[in-house]
Enzyme design. Structure first.
Site, PDB file in Angstrom:
ATOM      1  N   HIS A 180       0.858  -1.178   0.000  1.00 29.39           N
ATOM      2  CA  HIS A 180       0.000   0.000   0.000  1.00 29.39           C
ATOM      3  C   HIS A 180       0.898   1.232   0.000  1.00 29.39           C
ATOM      4  O   HIS A 180       2.014   1.212   0.517  1.00 29.39           O
ATOM      5  CB  HIS A 180      -0.876  -0.030   1.266  1.00 29.39           C
ATOM      6  CG  HIS A 180      -1.953   1.000   1.305  1.00 29.39           C
ATOM      7  ND1 HIS A 180      -1.724   2.326   1.605  1.00 29.39           N
ATOM      8  CD2 HIS A 180      -3.294   0.896   1.103  1.00 29.39           C
ATOM      9  CE1 HIS A 180      -2.866   2.985   1.582  1.00 29.39           C
ATOM     10  NE2 HIS A 180      -3.843   2.143   1.281  1.00 29.39           N
ATOM     11  N   ASP A 203       3.139  -4.046   7.840  1.00 27.67           N
ATOM     12  CA  ASP A 203       1.859  -3.357   7.685  1.00 27.67           C
ATOM     13  C   ASP A 203       0.763  -4.405   7.912  1.00 27.67           C
ATOM     14  O   ASP A 203       0.494  -5.241   7.054  1.00 27.67           O
ATOM     15  CB  ASP A 203       1.761  -2.754   6.284  1.00 27.67           C
ATOM     16  CG  ASP A 203       0.389  -2.176   5.973  1.00 27.67           C
ATOM     17  OD1 ASP A 203      -0.488  -2.191   6.859  1.00 27.67           O
ATOM     18  OD2 ASP A 203       0.188  -1.734   4.819  1.00 27.67           O
ATOM     19  N   GLN A 215      -4.408  -5.158   6.991  1.00 31.42           N
ATOM     20  CA  GLN A 215      -5.297  -6.198   6.476  1.00 31.42           C
ATOM     21  C   GLN A 215      -5.192  -7.488   7.292  1.00 31.42           C
ATOM     22  O   GLN A 215      -6.077  -8.332   7.228  1.00 31.42           O
ATOM     23  CB  GLN A 215      -4.960  -6.495   5.006  1.00 31.42           C
ATOM     24  CG  GLN A 215      -5.130  -5.330   4.071  1.00 31.42           C
ATOM     25  CD  GLN A 215      -6.583  -4.884   3.959  1.00 31.42           C
ATOM     26  OE1 GLN A 215      -7.501  -5.669   4.118  1.00 31.42           O
ATOM     27  NE2 GLN A 215      -6.782  -3.599   3.694  1.00 31.42           N
ATOM     28  N   LYS A 245     -10.529  -1.097  10.659  1.00 38.39           N
ATOM     29  CA  LYS A 245     -10.519  -2.373   9.943  1.00 38.39           C
ATOM     30  C   LYS A 245     -10.738  -3.549  10.890  1.00 38.39           C
ATOM     31  O   LYS A 245     -10.997  -4.664  10.445  1.00 38.39           O
ATOM     32  CB  LYS A 245      -9.197  -2.542   9.179  1.00 38.39           C
ATOM     33  CG  LYS A 245      -9.023  -1.532   8.053  1.00 38.39           C
ATOM     34  CD  LYS A 245      -7.783  -1.815   7.246  1.00 38.39           C
ATOM     35  CE  LYS A 245      -7.592  -0.763   6.164  1.00 38.39           C
ATOM     36  NZ  LYS A 245      -8.656  -0.757   5.163  1.00 38.39           N
ATOM     37  N   CYS A 273      -4.716   2.418  -3.855  1.00 33.46           N
ATOM     38  CA  CYS A 273      -3.460   2.919  -3.283  1.00 33.46           C
ATOM     39  C   CYS A 273      -2.311   1.937  -3.506  1.00 33.46           C
ATOM     40  O   CYS A 273      -1.442   1.766  -2.643  1.00 33.46           O
ATOM     41  CB  CYS A 273      -3.614   3.213  -1.790  1.00 33.46           C
ATOM     42  SG  CYS A 273      -4.771   4.551  -1.449  1.00 33.46           S
TER      43      CYS A 273
END
Length: 851
Positions: free
Chosen positions: A565, A642, A645, A668, A807
């Site tokens: 991302h 990251d 997700q 999220k 993104c």
């Protein structure tokens, strides 16, 4: 002359068949040969009927619905005579008069200028042929509507409990209503639907018959056909409400947009919509009764109860109780038991007290079980199954957010009647309650009062404990996140870490409790390693700027992947630009995964940082974090993950995977927006510089320099999002309460099913690995359809997807596409959502002229 007339009629019929001329043309040709209303001894109406029949014979059954003669509305006098026909037929049947004799008499009695005498003559032939009239009515679709034929045929079935006399009375009332000066399609539809529901005639064929009626416009027919597939999963009152002017008015108020328009036509006026809205969640019989009272909708006939004689006193008493319940159900405008789904807890407690001994209560539970509405077969899927049961139990609990306050709606069923009875009790406790009411309910106390507490034990294997747990999870998910924010704002809001007064101390405690919940979620060593930020992007910027700019130098290398991302790519670009470090990208396989064997050569003594996503937000690729951790640590670098997700979908363990820095967002994880998490090993956080400066993050401020507080305060300058940070704990508790194993299982099944269905669509290109090697994300394109067009058209069908580059421009450059459509799943999604997606895609393909 009569024989000649018959010959003319036969020739006319043969002519229609031979030339496929319209029935109207045939009739005109015959009528033109006479100056009078009679021709060759045949009544003018007979010739018209013959022409109608000729049209029926000339056109195949699958084309008759579009034929003008078949679709034509009958005159008012036809319906007046039909009402008389059905009424007298019923009355004479009650006197035990044979049907053939009744029909022969009625043929002479009804108005000769209508088509009914000829229709009756045809039905007499059917009686003589097979003893029934329903098949004859079906063969006269230009005169008897499909609904009329359906009602009679259901009453004539060999194994039916549907009284033929009630069927005739239903059609009498319908014909009387049709004979009014102006027929309301909405009232007629509700009447016809109530006939199906009240007499349990089956929705599939019944609704098809209703939709075939020419009184309904194309908009009506489309909607009626659609609800065939929604009944059983969507409340009937809700279906009506959503097609009403009231629904549009409510949406305009909520959106503060008086010009807002729906994308589908409205079918019910505002008053009907208000009545439907008030009856959502109740038995449909309440809706029907209210519409009849308020708007004069026609009343559906109900069978008279026969007197029961000679029954044992115990059975007689039980029948009286059952009849009393039915009477309550049928009372118009009074509050009572509307169905098993609407039984109140007080009513159940009264009934249990009245019954006394356990044997009678057990019988009562079984009776309730038989009355519980069944789930549609497509709802009996694995994700709705309650595990740990000796019987099969399915439960669907969802939050209706259109109500204020939102309420939890429950439908459930089992193949064991005693369990179904327990489900009714459970629904009396929980159904259509607010999440907070569910959370506050002492279910154990209630079941103890009913002397059913032993059934709540998980050891009983009846699924009740599992259902209670799932319902409470839904309530927690809906309520605690929202209410945690609301509770802080309304009862004890204060700034954090600023004062010793009561509210301030409470805020401090709640923030630290949330920090501890996050620590446990990712298995950090100490809660001081958990820093609150505004989101994943801010967390990654803090890492890149605070650690990267401080320690990287020319010649150092930063490893990334093309699937990152922008939030985990652009900050490192800036770091490289300012420090002289070099960016390198690990290679991807054809299906968008990392090939570890090929990647190993990229790790050298120059590699200082590996910044990688735990799961791609486009491809769904789940990266091997543990293996990558070994590779980067072997060369002395740090691992930045990251986890935006990853955190909502799978277990994250920063200790087991030796992760140095990690970032994710609250929203999220089913939490609030505006709150994120930065994790860092304690020694790395101590080394890194802060990105934002000001209050709270300092240790000592002098005129020419300052020193920083210890982590996490060092990275929490100013007033952090206090309310959101506290509410984040509720989201963490919710996810952990469900369990990542359960979440993964449900999402894996949905991903598999989505791949299977999408792959059937022509021109479909799915990006990423096979469904069993990825997370709950599916991105695709369709040849000839731009993603923006697809997303717009899917939205028209109520399916929300993301479109664009998400993104991840470098990844899309690598895939050689400018944009994709992305479908992502959460714990709230079901197989039905995938089916709606596929239907919406087919609609979009048709609209884009791809079919």
């Amino acid at each position: 002359m009569a024989a000649a007339g018959i010959k003319v009629r036969e020739e006319s019929i043969h002519g229609v068949r031979r030339h496929a001329a319209s029935a109207g043309e045939v009739f005109a040709d015959v009528a033109a040969e006479s100056d009078q209303d009679r021709f060759c001894g045949l009544d003018f109406t007979i010739l018209q009927f013959a022409a109608d029949r000729a049209a029926q014979l000339a056109y195949p059954s699958d084309l008759q619905a579009d034929h003008p003669m078949v679709q034509a509305m009958l005159d008012r006098e036809e319906y007046i005579e039909q009402a008389y026909f059905f009424r007298v037929y019923r009355e004479r049947l009650e006197n035990s008069t044979p049907s053939q004799e009744i029909l022969s008499g009625l043929k002479e009695e009804v108005l000769a200028t209508t088509k009914l005498p000829i229709a009756i003559d045809f039905l007499i032939g059917e009686i003589q042929l097979n003893g029934r009239i329903g098949s004859g009515m079906e063969r006269l679709p230009h005169y008897f509507r499909p609904f009329q034929s359906f009602i009679i045929q259901k009453a004539e079935e060999d194994d039916t409990r549907f009284d033929f006399r009630i069927a005739l009375q239903i059609l009498q009332h319908e014909a009387e209503f049709r004979s009014s000066e102006k027929v309301d399609s909405a009232a007629l539809f509700v009447y016809q639907f109530e006939c199906l529901a009240r007499n349990r005639l089956g929705y599939d064929h019944g609704i098809t018959a209703i939709a075939s009626d020419p009184i309904y416009s194309s908009d009506w027919r489309e909607w009626i056909s659609k609800i065939r597939f929604e009944l059983g999963t969507v409340d009937f009152s809700d279906l009506l409400y959503r097609r009403s002017q009231q629904h549009l008015d409510d949406l305009r108020k909520r959106r503060h947009d008086p010009e807002f328009q729906l994308t589908y036509p409205l079918l019910f006026e505002g008053h009907a919509g208000r009545i439907a809205r008030a009856n959502i969640g109740k038995d449909p019989l309440y809706l029907f009764a209210a519409l009849q009272r308020q708007l004069g909708y026609p009343v559906v006939p109900r069978p008279e109860r026969e007197e029961k004689q000679g029954l044992p006193p115990g059975i007689e008493a039980r029948i009286q109780r059952l009849e009393a319940r039915i009477a309550l159900l049928e009372q118009e405008g009074e509050d009572g038991m509307s169905s098993t789904a609407d039984l109140t807890l007080d009513e159940l407690q009264d009934e249990f007290e009245f019954l006394g001994d356990w044997e009678a209560r057990c019988d009562y539970l079984i009776d309730l079980g038989f009355e519980l509405p069944k789930l549609p077969e497509d709802a009996k899927v694995e994700q709705n199954r309650v595990h740990g049961c000796q019987s099969n139990v399915w439960l669907i609990a969802s939050l209706n957010e259109e109500e204020q306050p939102p309420k939890v709606e429950i439908i459930a069923n089992s193949d064991a009647m005693i369990v179904n009875g327990l489900i009714v009790v459970l629904m009396a406790v929980y159904n259509r309650k607010t999440p907070q009411e569910i959370i506050d309910t002492d279910i154990e106390k209630i079941f103890h009062q009913l002397e059913l507490d032993r059934y709540l034990s998980p050891a009983r294997k009846n699924g009740l404990a599992g259902m209670v747990k799932r319902i409470r999870q839904i309530a927690v998910a809906a309520e605690v996140v929202i209410d945690a924010e609301k509770n802080v704002q309304e009862t004890h809001f204060a700034n954090a870490y600023r004062g010793v007064y009561q509210f301030g101390a409470q805020i401090d405690d709640e923030l630290e409790a949330s920090r501890e919940a996050v620590r446990q979620l990712i298995n950090a060593t100490d809660r001081s390693e958990i820093c609150f930020t505004s989101g994943t992007t801010m967390s990654l910027n803090v890492i890149a700027s605070g650690w990267g700019k401080k320690f990287l130098k020319p010649g150092d290398e930063i490893l990334l992947t093309l699937m990152e991302h922008h939030a985990n790519l652009v900050p490192w670009q800036q770091v490289a630009k300012e420090t002289g470090a070099t960016l390198k990208y690990l290679p991807l396989t054809a299906d968008g995964q990392l090939d570890l064997a090929e990647c190993e050569s990229y790790f050298t003594d120059k590699t200082k940082v590996l910044a990688v996503t735990g799961m791609s937000n486009v491809l769904g690729t789940i990266n091997p974090i543990a293996e990558l951790s070994q590779l980067i640590h072997q060369v002395g670098g740090i691992l930045v993950v990251d986890a935006a997700q990853t955190a909502p979908h799978q277990v994250v363990d920063v200790q087991a995977d030796q992760i140095d820095f990690l970032a994710f967002s609250g929203h999220k994880l089913y939490g609030p927006t505006g709150i994120g998490v930065l994790y860092g090993r304690r020694e790395l956080l101590e080394q890194a510089d802060p990105l934002v400066f000001g209050g709270h993050m300092i240790s000592r401020v002098y005129q020419d320099h300052s020193s920083w507080a210890d982590p996490p305060m060092k990275f929490e300058a100013g007033t952090i999002p206090i309310v959101q940070a506290i509410a984040l704990k509720s989201a963490v508790d919710f996810v952990q309460g469900i369990g990542f194993e359960t979440i993964h299982q449900q999402e894996s099944e949905l991903t598999q099913y989505t791949h299977q269905q999408l792959e059937k669509i022509p021109g479909m290109q799915i990006y990423g690995a096979a469904p069993d090697e990825k997370g709950a994300i599916v991105s695709f394109t369709i040849e000839g359809a731009h993603p923006e067009d697809l997303a717009q058209l899917l939205d028209r069908k109520g399916v929300f997807v993301r479109h664009g580059h998400h993104c991840t421009m470098p990844l899309h450059d690598y895939l050689n596409v400018s944009a994709t459509v992305r479908v992502s799943f959460g714990i709230y999604n079901m197989k039905e959502d995938v089916d709606r997606l596929i239907d919406a895609i087919e609609f979009a393909r048709g609209r884009l002229r791809l079919t």
